[in-house]
Write a protein that holds these residues in place. Structure first.
Motif, PDB file in Angstrom:
ATOM      1  N   SER A  61     151.859  74.590  89.506  1.00  0.00           N
ATOM      2  CA  SER A  61     152.221  75.797  90.192  1.00  0.00           C
ATOM      3  C   SER A  61     153.382  76.593  89.469  1.00  0.00           C
ATOM      4  CB  SER A  61     152.660  75.843  91.464  1.00  0.00           C
ATOM      5  OG  SER A  61     151.573  75.047  92.064  1.00  0.00           O
ATOM      6  N   VAL A  62     154.552  75.464  89.403  1.00  0.00           N
ATOM      7  CA  VAL A  62     155.758  76.283  88.924  1.00  0.00           C
ATOM      8  C   VAL A  62     155.761  76.532  87.495  1.00  0.00           C
ATOM      9  CG1 VAL A  62     158.361  75.850  88.619  1.00  0.00           C
ATOM     10  CG2 VAL A  62     157.192  74.849  90.664  1.00  0.00           C
ATOM     11  N   GLY A  63     154.900  75.962  86.644  1.00  0.00           N
ATOM     12  CA  GLY A  63     154.672  76.199  85.346  1.00  0.00           C
ATOM     13  C   GLY A  63     154.173  77.655  84.992  1.00  0.00           C
ATOM     14  N   LEU A  64     152.726  77.650  85.913  1.00  0.00           N
ATOM     15  CA  LEU A  64     152.288  79.051  85.929  1.00  0.00           C
ATOM     16  C   LEU A  64     153.289  80.303  86.320  1.00  0.00           C
ATOM     17  CD1 LEU A  64     148.802  78.282  87.667  1.00  0.00           C
ATOM     18  CD2 LEU A  64     149.437  78.696  85.230  1.00  0.00           C
ATOM     19  N   MET A  65     154.215  79.912  87.323  1.00  0.00           N
ATOM     20  CA  MET A  65     155.188  81.036  87.801  1.00  0.00           C
ATOM     21  C   MET A  65     156.119  81.468  86.554  1.00  0.00           C
ATOM     22  SD  MET A  65     156.611  79.684  91.604  1.00  0.00           S
ATOM     23  CE  MET A  65     155.350  79.303  92.516  1.00  0.00           C
ATOM     24  N   TYR A  66     156.470  80.065  85.860  1.00  0.00           N
ATOM     25  CA  TYR A  66     157.443  80.487  84.611  1.00  0.00           C
ATOM     26  C   TYR A  66     156.646  81.272  83.691  1.00  0.00           C
ATOM     27  CZ  TYR A  66     160.116  79.513  80.610  1.00  0.00           C
ATOM     28  OH  TYR A  66     161.090  79.689  79.393  1.00  0.00           O
ATOM     29  N   GLY A  86     158.911  84.437  84.326  1.00  0.00           N
ATOM     30  CA  GLY A  86     159.754  84.163  83.171  1.00  0.00           C
ATOM     31  C   GLY A  86     159.358  84.774  81.792  1.00  0.00           C
ATOM     32  N   LEU A  87     158.220  84.271  81.352  1.00  0.00           N
ATOM     33  CA  LEU A  87     157.752  84.973  80.140  1.00  0.00           C
ATOM     34  C   LEU A  87     157.161  86.325  80.145  1.00  0.00           C
ATOM     35  CD1 LEU A  87     156.695  81.733  78.318  1.00  0.00           C
ATOM     36  CD2 LEU A  87     158.771  82.701  78.250  1.00  0.00           C
TER      37      LEU A  87
END
Lengths: 502, 146
Positions: free
Chosen positions: B124-129, B133-134
Motif C-alpha cells: 500500500s505505501v509503495g503504491l502511495m509512493y 511521490g513520483l
C-alpha cells in the motif's frame, strides 16, 4: 452566453482534464461501491490533491468523484442491502429484493441508466439557469444578500435531521469556527488563543478531513471490532449477471425517470434539502402514480429508477446557488467551493461575469463525467461483488494514512496534521452528541461571506440593524427564515407532547 | 436521553455566557469586532434554551455490553496508535512511519496473519509512493530517508 459556451468547450479538450474527470468517476464508483466508504469521504480525501492540478482538472476530479460515487452508492444497496451513500437508502427498497430474485444485474443497470439520464438533464438545467440567476444576483445589495444567506442557513439547519435544535446548534458552531483567524475589519487576530498558525483562519483541509474522514474511520473501526466480537456474519453477496434492460422495460421506467428528474431538480435549487429527500419524494411519487403500487418494495424497476433519478437530478441545480451566490447547497457543493477557494476563485454574483468560460468548461465536463459514469458503470457492474470483499481492516488503515497525507498536503505543515487529529476527536464527540457535521461544515463555508455582508449592510446603515427589516426583499427572506424556525420548534414541542401523552 | 439533551442545552447556554462576557471581549477589538460573533452567540443560545426547556422523563444510558466494551477499548488503543504514528513522522519520515503504522493498525484491528501484516503495508505505501511521490511530485517529511 453561446459564445462563452463555445469558448469554454475549447478549454476542456485537453488530455489532463479528461483524464482527471475519468479518474474521478472511476474512483468515485469504486469508493461508493465499498460499503462503509461514501462519495463524501472520497471527495474529502482527494480534495488536497486538487491543489496540484489546474482549476478545471481539479474540479473535474471532484465532480467525477461525486457523480461516480452517487452511482457507486447504489451497488452495495442492491448487492448487500447496505446503502453505500445516504441517498442510496431508498434504492435498497427495491434493489435488494430484485437481487434476491437473481436479477442484481438488471437492478444495477436500471440504477445506472436512471442516474445518468437524470444527472445529464440536471446539468442542462444548471447550464440554462445559472446565467439568468447570476444576472439577478448582481442586482441585490448587501442587506438582501445577508437575508438570503440567513434564509439558506436556517433551511440547512432545520432540514439537517430529526431535531432542528441540533441542526441550528451545528450551524451556529460552524459559523463560530469561521470567525477564528483575523478580523477582516480591524486586521487583528481573534479567537486564536496563542496559536499563530491559526491567524489565517482554520485550515480547510485538516478541519474537513478530521471531521468527516478521520472520525468516520474511527467509527468504522469501532463498528468492525464490535461485529468481530459479536461474531456477526456478513450478508450474502448476490453476484450480478449480464442482465441489461430491454427496450420494453426502458419504456416502462421512462416516465418515472422524467418525473423524478423534475422533483429532484426542484429540490436541488433550494440549499440544504439534498439528495436523500430528492430520492425519497421521487419514490413516493412513483408509487402513488403507479398502476401497481403493490409491486413497490418487492423489486419494482420503477422504484429503483425513481430513487436513483431523484437523487441524481439534485446535483446540477444544487450548484446554481453555489456559482451564482457563493452559497453551497450541500456538503459536496461546499467541498467544491473549497476547491475553488484553494485556486483563488471565489464563487458569487460576479463569478459568472468574470469566469464565464471557465464555468461553462466545467459545466461541459459534467456531461463528460456522466458519459464516463455510464461507460465505467457498465464495465464495473460485473466486478461489483469483488469490491465489497475488500477487507475492511485494510480500508480503515489506509484511510488513517490518507488523512495524514491530506492534512499535510495543503500547507506542508505538521501542525495541520495534529489539527486534523483534534478535529477528528471533536467530530467523534459532536456525533455522539447528535450534532450534524455536514451542516456544520456548510455553515463554516458560509461564515466569512455572511460576516462580510452583515458588516457591509451595517456600514451602509451606520450600525442600524433595522436595515434588514426595512428593505422588502431582505424582510421577506428574514421573515421566512424566522417563520420556519418558529414552525419547526412549535412542531417539535407538539410532537414531543403527543409522544409523552401516549 | 431527555436528561442528556437538557444537560447539553445547559452546557450550550453556559458556553454562550462565557463567549459573551469573557471570550469575545478579550479576543476581539472594539464594538464592531464583537458584533458578528455576538450575533452567532444569540443564534446558538436559542436552541440551547429550547433544549434546556424540553420536558420529559429522564432515562439513563444503557450499560455497555461486553462486546461494546471490547470494541471501545480497542478503538481507544487504535486512537493512541494513530497519535504515536503522527508523533514519529518527523523523526522516521512519512513512508517509514506509515509502513510501521499500518502494520500496527492492522494488528490492532484483529489481523493476525504475519504475511498480511507485513505485505499489506509494504504494497500500500509503495503504491502511495509511486502515485504521490513520483506521480504528483508530492513531498512528505523524509525523516530517516535521504
Amino acid at each position: 452566453m453561446l459564445e462563452d459556451i463555445v469558448l469554454g468547450l475549447g478549454m476542456i479538450f485537453t488530455p489532463e482534464n479528461l483524464f482527471w474527470a475519468f479518474f474521478g468517476v472511476a474512483c468515485g464508483i469504486v469508493v461508493g461501491a465499498i460499503p462503509g466508504l461514501s462519495d463524501t469521504m472520497a471527495i474529502v480525501l482527494f480534495l488536497p490533491f486538487t491543489y496540484y492540478l489546474s482549476p478545471i482538472a481539479g474540479i473535474a476530479l471532484l465532480m467525477g468523484l461525486s457523480k461516480g460515487g452517487n452511482f457507486g452508492g447504489s451497488i452495495p444497496a442492491v448487492l448487500f442491502n447496505i446503502p453505500g451513500t445516504p441517498q442510496a437508502m431508498v434504492t435498497t427498497f427495491d434493489g435488494y429484493p430484485l437481487a434476491q430474485k437473481g436479477l442484481a444485474g438488471k437492478a444495477l443497470n436500471t440504477a445506472l441508466l436512471s442516474s445518468v439520464i437524470a444527472d445529464a438533464c440536471s446539468d442542462l438545467i444548471l447550464i440554462f439557469l445559472a446565467a439568468p440567476v447570476a444576472a439577478l444576483a448582481l442586482r441585490i445589495g448587501p442587506p438582501e444578500y445577508t437575508a438570503i444567506i440567513f434564509f439558506s442557513v436556517v433551511i440547512i439547519a432545520v432540514m439537517a435531521g430529526n431535531d432542528p435544535c441540533m441542526g441550528i446548534l451545528s450551524v451556529g458552531l460552524g459559523l463560530l469556527l469561521s470567525t477564528v483567524g483575523t478580523d477582516p475589519h480591524s486586521g487583528s487576530p481573534r479567537f486564536i488563543f496563542g496559536f499563530y498558525e491559526l491567524a489565517d483562519g482554520i485550515s480547510l483541509m485538516p478541519m474537513v478531513i478530521g471531521l468527516l474522514a478521520f472520525s468516520e474511520a474511527l467509527r468504522q473501526a469501532y463498528g468492525w471490532l464490535k461485529r468481530q466480537a459479536e461474531g456477526r456474519e456478513e450478508p450474502p453477496v448476490h453476484i450480478p449477471g449480464n442482465q441489461g434492460l430491454r427496450w420494453q422495460e426502458f419504456k416502462q421506467i421512462a416516465p418515472t425517470i422524467a418525473r423524478s428528474t423534475g422533483i429532484g431538480a426542484c429540490i436541488g435549487i433550494i440549499p440544504g434539502i439534498g439528495t436523500t429527500v430528492g430520492s425519497y419524494l421521487s419514490y413516493l411519487a412513483a408509487k402513488k402514480c403507479s398502476k401497481n403500487p403493490e409491486r413497490f418494495g418487492q423489486g419494482a424497476l420503477e422504484g429503483i429508477a425513481a430513487s436513483e433519478a431523484g437523487n441524481n437530478a439534485v446535483n446540477g441545480p444544487n450548484l446554481i446557488p453555489l456559482v451564482t451566490l457563493g452559497i453551497p447547497g450541500n456538503l459536496a457543493a461546499a467541498l467544491v467551493l473549497g476547491a475553488f477557494m484553494m485556486k483563488g476563485l471565489i464563487p458569487g454574483p460576479t463569478f459568472m461575469q468574470n469566469h464565464a468560460q471557465l464555468l461553462y468548461a466545467l459545466f461541459t465536463l459534467l456531461f463528460f463525467s456522466n458519459l464516463f459514469t455510464f461507460i465505467l458503470g457498465k464495465f464495473l457492474v460485473r466486478y461489483a461483488g469483488t469490491l465489497g470483499s475488500i477487507p475492511e481492516t485494510l480500508l480503515i488503515s489506509m484511510v488513517f494514512v490518507f488523512c495524514v497525507i491530506g492534512a499535510y498536503a495543503a500547507n506542508s505543515s505538521l501542525f495541520d496534521v495534529f489539527l486534523m487529529f483534534a478535529f477528528g476527536l471533536l467530530g467523534l464527540a459532536l456525533t455522539a452528541l447528535k450534532f450534524n457535521l455536514p451542516t456544520m461544515l456548510v455553515a463554516f463555508f458560509l461564515g466569512a461571506l455572511l460576516e462580510g455582508k452583515v458588516r457591509q449592510s451595517l456600514a451602509i446603515s451606520n450600525g442600524d440593524f433595522m436595515i434588514f427589516f426595512t428593505r422588502p426583499v431582505a424582510l421577506v427572506f428574514i421573515s421566512l427564515a424566522l417563520a420556519m424556525m418558529v414552525y419547526t420548534f412549535a412542531k417539535g414541542f407538539s410532537r414531543r407532547r403527543h409522544t409523552m401523552s401516549h | 436521553m431527555i436528561r442528556g439533551k437538557r444537560l447539553l442545552g445547559l452546557g450550550v447556554l453556559v458556553f454562550c455566557l462565557l463567549l459573551w462576557f469573557l471570550i469575545i471581549p478579550n479576543q476581539t477589538e472594539g464594538k464592531t469586532g464583537a458584533e458578528f460573533p455576538r450575533l452567532i452567540v444569540l443564534f446558538l443560545a436559542i436552541p440551547g434554551a429550547v433544549l434546556l426547556l424540553r420536558s420529559g422523563a429522564a432515562t439513563g444510558a444503557a450499560p455497555l455490553k461486553g462486546e461494546e466494551l471490547y470494541a471501545l477499548r480497542r478503538t481507544a488503543l487504535l486512537l493512541a496508535l494513530v497519535c504515536v504514528y503522527m508523533l514519529v513522522i518527523p523523526k522516521l519520515g512519512f513512508y517509514t512511519s506509515s509502513i510501521l503504522g499500518m502494520a500496527a493498525f492492522l494488528y490492532c484491528l484483529g489481523v493476525r496473519t504475519p504475511l498480511q501484516i507485513i505485505l499489506t503495508p509494504l504494497i500500500s505505501v509503495g503504491l502511495m509512493y509511486l502515485g504521490l511521490g513520483l506521480g504528483l511530485s508530492f513531498r512528505m517529511p523524509a525523516g530517516l530517508l535521504p
